[in-house]
Design a protein around this motif. Sequence first.
Motif, PDB file in Angstrom:
ATOM      1  N   ASN A 272       0.804  -1.225   0.000  1.00  0.00           N
ATOM      2  CA  ASN A 272       0.000   0.000   0.000  1.00  0.00           C
ATOM      3  C   ASN A 272       0.837   1.275   0.000  1.00  0.00           C
ATOM      4  O   ASN A 272       0.320   2.355  -0.307  1.00  0.00           O
ATOM      5  CB  ASN A 272      -0.944   0.014   1.207  1.00  0.00           C
ATOM      6  CG  ASN A 272      -2.112  -0.952   1.029  1.00  0.00           C
ATOM      7  OD1 ASN A 272      -2.523  -1.226  -0.094  1.00  0.00           O
ATOM      8  ND2 ASN A 272      -2.634  -1.471   2.118  1.00  0.00           N
ATOM      9  N   ASP A 273       2.112   1.169   0.356  1.00  0.00           N
ATOM     10  CA  ASP A 273       2.971   2.365   0.392  1.00  0.00           C
ATOM     11  C   ASP A 273       4.436   1.924   0.362  1.00  0.00           C
ATOM     12  O   ASP A 273       5.091   1.857   1.396  1.00  0.00           O
ATOM     13  CB  ASP A 273       2.674   3.191   1.646  1.00  0.00           C
ATOM     14  CG  ASP A 273       3.317   4.580   1.611  1.00  0.00           C
ATOM     15  OD1 ASP A 273       4.232   4.784   0.785  1.00  0.00           O
ATOM     16  OD2 ASP A 273       2.921   5.438   2.417  1.00  0.00           O
ATOM     17  N   LEU A 274       4.929   1.643  -0.829  1.00  0.00           N
ATOM     18  CA  LEU A 274       6.298   1.154  -0.982  1.00  0.00           C
ATOM     19  C   LEU A 274       7.310   2.173  -0.478  1.00  0.00           C
ATOM     20  O   LEU A 274       8.299   1.813   0.181  1.00  0.00           O
ATOM     21  CB  LEU A 274       6.576   0.808  -2.452  1.00  0.00           C
ATOM     22  CG  LEU A 274       8.015   0.376  -2.775  1.00  0.00           C
ATOM     23  CD1 LEU A 274       8.398  -0.890  -2.022  1.00  0.00           C
ATOM     24  CD2 LEU A 274       8.185   0.177  -4.285  1.00  0.00           C
ATOM     25  N   GLU A 275       7.080   3.445  -0.755  1.00  0.00           N
ATOM     26  CA  GLU A 275       8.026   4.488  -0.343  1.00  0.00           C
ATOM     27  C   GLU A 275       8.190   4.511   1.173  1.00  0.00           C
ATOM     28  O   GLU A 275       9.309   4.573   1.699  1.00  0.00           O
ATOM     29  CB  GLU A 275       7.550   5.851  -0.847  1.00  0.00           C
ATOM     30  CG  GLU A 275       8.523   6.988  -0.562  1.00  0.00           C
ATOM     31  CD  GLU A 275       8.052   8.325  -1.089  1.00  0.00           C
ATOM     32  OE1 GLU A 275       8.644   9.354  -0.703  1.00  0.00           O
ATOM     33  OE2 GLU A 275       7.081   8.349  -1.879  1.00  0.00           O
ATOM     34  N   ASN A 276       7.093   4.442   1.888  1.00  0.00           N
ATOM     35  CA  ASN A 276       7.120   4.435   3.350  1.00  0.00           C
ATOM     36  C   ASN A 276       7.801   3.176   3.880  1.00  0.00           C
ATOM     37  O   ASN A 276       8.589   3.232   4.826  1.00  0.00           O
ATOM     38  CB  ASN A 276       5.695   4.544   3.897  1.00  0.00           C
ATOM     39  CG  ASN A 276       5.651   4.528   5.410  1.00  0.00           C
ATOM     40  OD1 ASN A 276       5.440   3.485   6.020  1.00  0.00           O
ATOM     41  ND2 ASN A 276       5.838   5.685   6.015  1.00  0.00           N
ATOM     42  N   MET A 277       7.513   2.041   3.232  1.00  0.00           N
ATOM     43  CA  MET A 277       8.117   0.775   3.655  1.00  0.00           C
ATOM     44  C   MET A 277       9.628   0.803   3.463  1.00  0.00           C
ATOM     45  O   MET A 277      10.392   0.377   4.335  1.00  0.00           O
ATOM     46  CB  MET A 277       7.510  -0.378   2.835  1.00  0.00           C
ATOM     47  CG  MET A 277       7.872  -1.769   3.348  1.00  0.00           C
ATOM     48  SD  MET A 277       7.085  -2.179   4.913  1.00  0.00           S
ATOM     49  CE  MET A 277       8.454  -2.028   6.057  1.00  0.00           C
ATOM     50  N   CYS A 278      10.067   1.346   2.347  1.00  0.00           N
ATOM     51  CA  CYS A 278      11.506   1.447   2.080  1.00  0.00           C
ATOM     52  C   CYS A 278      12.193   2.356   3.092  1.00  0.00           C
ATOM     53  O   CYS A 278      13.310   2.074   3.540  1.00  0.00           O
ATOM     54  CB  CYS A 278      11.751   1.967   0.660  1.00  0.00           C
ATOM     55  SG  CYS A 278      11.351   0.772  -0.625  1.00  0.00           S
ATOM     56  N   GLU A 279      11.529   3.431   3.464  1.00  0.00           N
ATOM     57  CA  GLU A 279      12.104   4.354   4.438  1.00  0.00           C
ATOM     58  C   GLU A 279      12.255   3.689   5.800  1.00  0.00           C
ATOM     59  O   GLU A 279      13.248   3.884   6.502  1.00  0.00           O
ATOM     60  CB  GLU A 279      11.238   5.617   4.552  1.00  0.00           C
ATOM     61  CG  GLU A 279      11.772   6.652   5.547  1.00  0.00           C
ATOM     62  CD  GLU A 279      13.228   7.031   5.316  1.00  0.00           C
ATOM     63  OE1 GLU A 279      13.961   7.161   6.314  1.00  0.00           O
ATOM     64  OE2 GLU A 279      13.640   7.174   4.145  1.00  0.00           O
ATOM     65  N   ASN A 280      11.256   2.867   6.187  1.00  0.00           N
ATOM     66  CA  ASN A 280      11.338   2.139   7.456  1.00  0.00           C
ATOM     67  C   ASN A 280      12.522   1.170   7.465  1.00  0.00           C
ATOM     68  O   ASN A 280      13.254   1.063   8.457  1.00  0.00           O
ATOM     69  CB  ASN A 280      10.046   1.362   7.718  1.00  0.00           C
ATOM     70  CG  ASN A 280       8.899   2.257   8.136  1.00  0.00           C
ATOM     71  OD1 ASN A 280       9.102   3.423   8.457  1.00  0.00           O
ATOM     72  ND2 ASN A 280       7.691   1.715   8.126  1.00  0.00           N
ATOM     73  N   ILE A 281      12.707   0.451   6.359  1.00  0.00           N
ATOM     74  CA  ILE A 281      13.836  -0.489   6.266  1.00  0.00           C
ATOM     75  C   ILE A 281      15.151   0.278   6.269  1.00  0.00           C
ATOM     76  O   ILE A 281      16.114  -0.096   6.958  1.00  0.00           O
ATOM     77  CB  ILE A 281      13.710  -1.366   5.001  1.00  0.00           C
ATOM     78  CG1 ILE A 281      12.469  -2.265   5.095  1.00  0.00           C
ATOM     79  CG2 ILE A 281      14.963  -2.219   4.808  1.00  0.00           C
ATOM     80  CD1 ILE A 281      12.177  -3.047   3.825  1.00  0.00           C
ATOM     81  N   ASN A 282      15.203   1.355   5.494  1.00  0.00           N
ATOM     82  CA  ASN A 282      16.404   2.182   5.397  1.00  0.00           C
ATOM     83  C   ASN A 282      16.849   2.671   6.774  1.00  0.00           C
ATOM     84  O   ASN A 282      18.028   2.573   7.149  1.00  0.00           O
ATOM     85  CB  ASN A 282      16.105   3.375   4.473  1.00  0.00           C
ATOM     86  CG  ASN A 282      17.335   4.169   4.117  1.00  0.00           C
ATOM     87  OD1 ASN A 282      18.155   4.500   4.972  1.00  0.00           O
ATOM     88  ND2 ASN A 282      17.477   4.491   2.846  1.00  0.00           N
ATOM     89  N   LYS A 283      15.905   3.184   7.533  1.00  0.00           N
ATOM     90  CA  LYS A 283      16.193   3.723   8.868  1.00  0.00           C
ATOM     91  C   LYS A 283      16.781   2.644   9.782  1.00  0.00           C
ATOM     92  O   LYS A 283      17.756   2.880  10.497  1.00  0.00           O
ATOM     93  CB  LYS A 283      14.905   4.294   9.472  1.00  0.00           C
ATOM     94  CG  LYS A 283      15.054   4.906  10.847  1.00  0.00           C
ATOM     95  CD  LYS A 283      13.755   5.583  11.280  1.00  0.00           C
ATOM     96  CE  LYS A 283      12.634   4.571  11.397  1.00  0.00           C
ATOM     97  NZ  LYS A 283      11.369   5.183  11.879  1.00  0.00           N
ATOM     98  N   ASN A 284      16.193   1.451   9.747  1.00  0.00           N
ATOM     99  CA  ASN A 284      16.679   0.357  10.586  1.00  0.00           C
ATOM    100  C   ASN A 284      18.053  -0.140  10.138  1.00  0.00           C
ATOM    101  O   ASN A 284      18.908  -0.456  10.966  1.00  0.00           O
ATOM    102  CB  ASN A 284      15.674  -0.800  10.575  1.00  0.00           C
ATOM    103  CG  ASN A 284      14.490  -0.557  11.487  1.00  0.00           C
ATOM    104  OD1 ASN A 284      14.535  -0.863  12.670  1.00  0.00           O
ATOM    105  ND2 ASN A 284      13.424   0.017  10.949  1.00  0.00           N
ATOM    106  N   LEU A 285      18.269  -0.179   8.826  1.00  0.00           N
ATOM    107  CA  LEU A 285      19.565  -0.627   8.314  1.00  0.00           C
ATOM    108  C   LEU A 285      20.679   0.351   8.671  1.00  0.00           C
ATOM    109  O   LEU A 285      21.796  -0.059   8.996  1.00  0.00           O
ATOM    110  CB  LEU A 285      19.506  -0.807   6.795  1.00  0.00           C
ATOM    111  CG  LEU A 285      18.839  -2.077   6.267  1.00  0.00           C
ATOM    112  CD1 LEU A 285      18.740  -2.039   4.745  1.00  0.00           C
ATOM    113  CD2 LEU A 285      19.605  -3.326   6.706  1.00  0.00           C
TER     114      LEU A 285
END
Length: 316
Positions: A272-285
Amino acid sequence: MALLEFEKKLKEIKLNINDLKKRSLETGIDFSKEIKELEIVLYKMAKEKYTNMTAWDRVLIARKMERPTALDYINNIFQDFIEFHGDRFYGDDSSIVGGIAKFNNVPVTIIAHQKGKNTKENILRNFGMPKAEGYRKALRLMKQAEKFKRPVICFVDTPGAFCGIEAEERGQGEAIARNLFEMSKLKTPIISIVIGEGGSGGALALAVADEVWMLENSIYSILSPEGFASILYKDSNKAKQAAEDMKITSKDLLKLEVIDRIIKEPLGGAHNDLENMCENINKNLREAISRLKREPIDMLLKQRYFKFRKIGNVIE
């Protein structure tokens, strides 16, 4: 209400909202009040359902065709990705993608299960089920990462390793076992993220890591709920019950300390929101890679060893 029935109802409400917006433009009549009321109803319904899902609901979301694949995350989170091919023994396996990239100017190695977005792509990717050469390609890239001291990031999304005759002929079991053995002592940081299905040894072959994460609606298990139900209950129709009993959701596995963290998904799922999901992963990585790179390698290996010894004791 079952998830599929619920999502059908949500689509109907969305269509009504779009219809009102269209009529407002065509007629000049202000339907903003009605639209706002429907949007509030839509949000409340979605929040109530998606925060109180059953294990089977999460299985259905994890398997959605529209769910982002590994390449979606690779192309949106990393820079300058260069894909490598082949295992130097037999050939290439397109159900495993891997190569080198940059993450915030840090060179990393990426290895991932790759599913397709339609039937044609899934046939090409063997529905995300690797053969022996896929796991050997993964191991080749891991050893290369160790040599050049690059962190390894794995994206796990597979129903399980391919169980066809040709996979067995080319040493499927040995290839998976070799990955488990080599990853346990690989002298570089490893992070594995379950982004959809994490099925059986086919998933574990990319998940012996310093940290194992799961997206909120992903699943991680010894086999599929259908397979579990067929074996234990002698009835594959009891898959819903099996999903609950198996403790395959991110919440269950975090509680059991099998995984290290849950990455929150947008309401309704990552699709539903790839951009938001990528940002969440990015932040954790960003946080994890920085921290793991500072750890002395001997300490990292020791912690990795005890981590999986502890998991073994939980499972026993």
